[in-house]
Design a protein around this motif. Structure first.
Motif, short mmCIF file in Angstrom:
data_model
loop_
_atom_site.label_atom_id
_atom_site.label_comp_id
_atom_site.label_asym_id
_atom_site.label_seq_id
_atom_site.Cartn_x
_atom_site.Cartn_y
_atom_site.Cartn_z
N ARG A 221 -6.13 8.98 25.60
CA ARG A 221 -5.98 10.02 26.61
C ARG A 221 -7.26 10.13 27.43
O ARG A 221 -8.34 10.33 26.88
CB ARG A 221 -5.68 11.36 25.96
N GLY A 222 -7.14 9.99 28.74
CA GLY A 222 -8.27 10.21 29.63
C GLY A 222 -9.37 9.19 29.41
O GLY A 222 -9.13 8.02 29.10
N ASP A 223 -10.62 9.67 29.53
CA ASP A 223 -11.79 8.78 29.48
C ASP A 223 -12.56 8.89 28.18
O ASP A 223 -13.77 8.68 28.15
CB ASP A 223 -12.71 9.06 30.66
N VAL A 224 -11.87 9.18 27.07
CA VAL A 224 -12.57 9.43 25.80
C VAL A 224 -13.27 8.18 25.26
O VAL A 224 -14.17 8.30 24.42
CB VAL A 224 -11.63 10.00 24.72
N LEU A 225 -12.89 6.98 25.73
CA LEU A 225 -13.53 5.76 25.24
C LEU A 225 -14.71 5.33 26.11
O LEU A 225 -15.26 4.25 25.91
CB LEU A 225 -12.52 4.62 25.15
N THR A 226 -15.10 6.17 27.05
CA THR A 226 -16.28 5.89 27.87
C THR A 226 -17.45 6.75 27.41
O THR A 226 -17.26 7.80 26.78
CB THR A 226 -16.01 6.16 29.36
N GLY A 227 -18.65 6.32 27.74
CA GLY A 227 -19.83 7.03 27.28
C GLY A 227 -20.09 8.34 27.99
O GLY A 227 -20.79 9.20 27.50
N LYS A 228 -19.50 8.47 29.20
CA LYS A 228 -19.73 9.66 30.03
C LYS A 228 -21.23 9.93 30.13
O LYS A 228 -22.02 9.01 30.28
CB LYS A 228 -18.93 10.83 29.49
N GLY A 229 -21.66 11.17 30.03
CA GLY A 229 -23.09 11.45 30.20
C GLY A 229 -23.89 11.39 28.92
O GLY A 229 -25.10 11.62 28.93
#
Length: 245
Positions: A221-229
């Motif tokens: 779901r969404g961008d949970v597999l990205t590092g984000k900030g």
């Protein structure tokens, strides 16, 4: 310092061993091929006796419902052997967002591995990485059918295996975090776009079709597999990695 690198002959493990050795440490690789079986416990006590740090890079042989049993048994054996051997730091490589995708058996299994480590008797560090660039071809193969590859538009932030190994080695040589360090590649791509880039780089004529129900990453779901900030960004860009491979 002396390190027992469990899973030290694999993609990440072999690179971690070389990185630690280049830093002047004694890093010994262990795997089934060297007589260490983390599930049965064979060779585990001997492998970790007298070492300062365990680096656990073993992986379940399957991604299905059998994977939790692998991680539970292997962690129980390694933690017990580490406690008896006087190990003062235990490092595990995990996955960014692993606790955000409970629909996937393998992600639940890796989350269990983290839980066992945090509740165990040895100071620890968890390094969570995003999807390896080296595994993108495998991801494409999961949903390939003739001339078509079906992929969801799940945001992915691919990282090179060497960058992962560098981060794991750095964490292992440092004091225990008693927490999590997230690492990610420098760029975010929708998975379907990443598939098109990978195929084009290899002059592969197959077509990528966007299908948000296709493959393992459809459950994300969404961008949970990205590092984000929250993540440290590795230097290797995907186009540069492709060019070098």
């Amino acid at each position: 310092m002396k390190f027992a690198v469990i899973g030290g002959t694999g993609l990440i493990g072999s690179k971690v061993v070389r990185k630690l050795a280049a830093g002047g440490h004694e890093a010994v690789p262990h795997s089934q091929s060297t007589g260490v079986d983390v599930v049965t416990g064979e060779g585990v006590d001997k492998a970790v006796a007298g070492v300062d740090v365990i680096v656990n890079l073993t992986n379940s042989p399957t991604f299905d419902e059998a994977s939790p049993a692998f991680f539970r048994q292997s962690m129980d054996n390694l933690l017990d052997a580490g406690r008896k051997g006087g190990v003062h730091h235990f490092v595990v490589l995990s996955i960014v967002g692993v606790d955000q995708v409970p629909e996937l058996d393998y992600y639940r299994a890796k989350a269990l591995q983290e839980q066992l480590l945090t509740e165990g008797p040895i100071p620890y560090s968890i390094v969570r990485a995003t999807q390896f660039m080296e595994f993108i071809d495998s991801v494409l193969s999961w949903t390939a059918d003739g001339d078509t590859v079906r992929l969801p538009a799940t945001p992915i932030q691919p990282i090179a295996a060497q960058d992962v190994a560098d981060a794991v080695a750095a964490a292992a040589a440092a004091p225990p975090l008693q927490g999590i360090h997230n690492i990610a590649g420098p760029e975010v791509f929708p998975l379907d776009e990443l598939g098109r880039i990978a195929l084009a780089a290899r002059s592969d004529s197959r077509t990528v079709t966007t299908d948000d129900t296709a493959g393992m990453f459809a459950a994300v779901r969404g961008d949970v597999l990205t590092g984000k900030g929250e993540a440290s960004l590795a230097p290797t860009r995907y186009a540069d990695w492709l060019a070098s491979h």
